[in-house]
Motif scaffolding. Structure first.
Motif, PDB file in Angstrom:
ATOM      1  N   ILE A   1      13.914  35.698  58.719  1.00  0.00           N
ATOM      2  CA  ILE A   1      12.759  36.146  59.045  1.00  0.00           C
ATOM      3  C   ILE A   1      12.575  35.854  60.634  1.00  0.00           C
ATOM      4  N   ASN A   2      12.781  34.636  61.261  1.00  0.00           N
ATOM      5  CA  ASN A   2      12.802  34.466  62.521  1.00  0.00           C
ATOM      6  C   ASN A   2      13.658  34.951  63.390  1.00  0.00           C
ATOM      7  N   MET A   3      14.892  35.562  62.720  1.00  0.00           N
ATOM      8  CA  MET A   3      15.945  36.355  63.442  1.00  0.00           C
ATOM      9  C   MET A   3      15.337  37.846  63.745  1.00  0.00           C
ATOM     10  N   GLN A   4      14.665  38.324  62.487  1.00  0.00           N
ATOM     11  CA  GLN A   4      14.102  39.449  62.412  1.00  0.00           C
ATOM     12  C   GLN A   4      13.017  39.610  63.496  1.00  0.00           C
ATOM     13  N   LYS A   5      12.224  38.704  63.651  1.00  0.00           N
ATOM     14  CA  LYS A   5      11.367  38.925  64.629  1.00  0.00           C
ATOM     15  C   LYS A   5      11.832  38.859  65.823  1.00  0.00           C
ATOM     16  N   GLU A   6      12.802  37.960  66.080  1.00  0.00           N
ATOM     17  CA  GLU A   6      13.629  38.179  67.512  1.00  0.00           C
ATOM     18  C   GLU A   6      14.084  39.581  67.871  1.00  0.00           C
TER      19      GLU A   6
ATOM     20  N   MET B   1      23.701  20.489  42.068  1.00  0.00           N
ATOM     21  CA  MET B   1      22.344  20.708  42.563  1.00  0.00           C
ATOM     22  C   MET B   1      21.251  21.492  41.622  1.00  0.00           C
ATOM     23  N   SER B   2      20.021  20.846  41.692  1.00  0.00           N
ATOM     24  CA  SER B   2      19.049  21.393  40.726  1.00  0.00           C
ATOM     25  C   SER B   2      18.631  22.675  41.313  1.00  0.00           C
ATOM     26  N   VAL B   3      18.010  23.428  40.454  1.00  0.00           N
ATOM     27  CA  VAL B   3      17.534  25.093  40.826  1.00  0.00           C
ATOM     28  C   VAL B   3      16.584  24.881  41.890  1.00  0.00           C
ATOM     29  N   VAL B   4      15.624  23.906  42.054  1.00  0.00           N
ATOM     30  CA  VAL B   4      14.765  23.413  43.091  1.00  0.00           C
ATOM     31  C   VAL B   4      15.343  23.322  44.202  1.00  0.00           C
ATOM     32  N   GLU B   5      16.722  22.532  44.438  1.00  0.00           N
ATOM     33  CA  GLU B   5      17.282  22.319  45.736  1.00  0.00           C
ATOM     34  C   GLU B   5      17.753  23.592  46.357  1.00  0.00           C
ATOM     35  N   ILE B   6      18.430  24.290  45.432  1.00  0.00           N
ATOM     36  CA  ILE B   6      19.097  25.567  45.784  1.00  0.00           C
ATOM     37  C   ILE B   6      17.829  26.597  46.273  1.00  0.00           C
ATOM     38  N   GLN B   7      16.646  26.344  45.346  1.00  0.00           N
ATOM     39  CA  GLN B   7      15.610  27.467  46.178  1.00  0.00           C
ATOM     40  C   GLN B   7      15.062  27.141  47.359  1.00  0.00           C
ATOM     41  N   ASN B   8      15.321  25.782  47.815  1.00  0.00           N
ATOM     42  CA  ASN B   8      14.885  25.093  48.884  1.00  0.00           C
ATOM     43  C   ASN B   8      15.769  25.421  50.121  1.00  0.00           C
ATOM     44  N   GLU B   9      17.001  25.483  49.573  1.00  0.00           N
ATOM     45  CA  GLU B   9      18.116  25.907  50.584  1.00  0.00           C
ATOM     46  C   GLU B   9      17.659  27.432  51.007  1.00  0.00           C
ATOM     47  N   ASN B  10      17.559  28.190  49.862  1.00  0.00           N
ATOM     48  CA  ASN B  10      17.320  29.812  49.940  1.00  0.00           C
ATOM     49  C   ASN B  10      15.888  29.817  50.957  1.00  0.00           C
ATOM     50  N   GLU B  11      15.101  29.164  50.680  1.00  0.00           N
ATOM     51  CA  GLU B  11      13.884  29.445  51.514  1.00  0.00           C
ATOM     52  C   GLU B  11      14.414  29.167  53.088  1.00  0.00           C
ATOM     53  N   LEU B  12      15.004  27.990  53.461  1.00  0.00           N
ATOM     54  CA  LEU B  12      15.368  27.760  54.555  1.00  0.00           C
ATOM     55  C   LEU B  12      15.989  28.709  55.152  1.00  0.00           C
ATOM     56  N   LEU B  13      17.139  29.233  54.623  1.00  0.00           N
ATOM     57  CA  LEU B  13      17.777  30.366  55.022  1.00  0.00           C
ATOM     58  C   LEU B  13      16.778  31.756  55.083  1.00  0.00           C
ATOM     59  N   SER B  14      16.019  32.107  54.417  1.00  0.00           N
ATOM     60  CA  SER B  14      15.032  33.180  54.384  1.00  0.00           C
ATOM     61  C   SER B  14      14.135  32.895  55.524  1.00  0.00           C
TER      62      SER B  14
END
Length: 172
Positions: free
Chosen positions: A136-141, A119-132
């Motif tokens: 964040i949504n869990m923290q708001k909850e 996987m490219s660095v961009v794909e891994i970053q996208n995965e990380n952003e989704l997880l982030s």
């Protein structure tokens, strides 16, 4: 040489037959017990147990179908050997199938890991952003739940105060 009467010969034959049955019956039992306890069949030869099964089928057929009166000792001993060898064969085959399934899963996991490496660095970053975002949504909850807990705590305090007031009025 001992001369035995025909009755003695029949009795000796019968006794020897049942002793043979007992030894044939018990011959495979230690292996069956070991397989039941350990579930391990790696060291066992499937060909040997297949041949034991086939041999037992032939001898059972011989004992029950080639004579006017069936030879119970030979027939029963070989029926027991058929059952024991078939039992072990089933265990051997099922363990081989399980091993193949496990091996295929490991191969798939390895491919997944290789894909991750590709996987490219961009794909891994996208995965990380989704997880982030999920974090964040869990923290708001969690924050909303904490607010609800605070509101409920306030309500509990108010109720406790009302109970105290009621108890004081009751005492008066």
């Amino acid at each position: 040489m001992l001369l035995l009467s025909s009755e003695s010969k029949e009795m000796a034959s019968l006794i020897l037959g049942w002793i043979g049955f007992a030894t044939s019956f018990s011959m495979l039992m230690p292996q069956v017990i070991k397989v039941c306890i350990t579930k391990n069949t790696k060291a066992l030869s499937p060909i040997m147990f297949f041949l034991t099964f086939l041999n037992s089928c032939i001898w059972t057929s011989y004992a029950f179908f080639t004579k006017e009166t069936p030879d119970l000792q030979v027939g029963c001993a070989n029926l027991a050997a058929m059952g024991a060898s078939l039992f072990i064969l089933i265990f051997i085959i099922s363990n081989k199938v399980k091993d193949k399934i496990t091996l295929n899963r490991l191969k798939k996991d390895k491919k997944l890991n290789e894909n991750l490496e590709e996987m490219s660095v961009v794909e891994i970053q996208n995965e990380n952003e989704l997880l982030s975002e999920e974090i964040i949504n869990m923290q708001k909850e969690i924050e909303k739940l904490e607010e609800n807990v605070e509101v409920l705590s306030d309500q509990v305090e108010e109720l406790e105060e009302q109970v105290e007031i009621l108890e004081e009025k009751k005492e008066e």
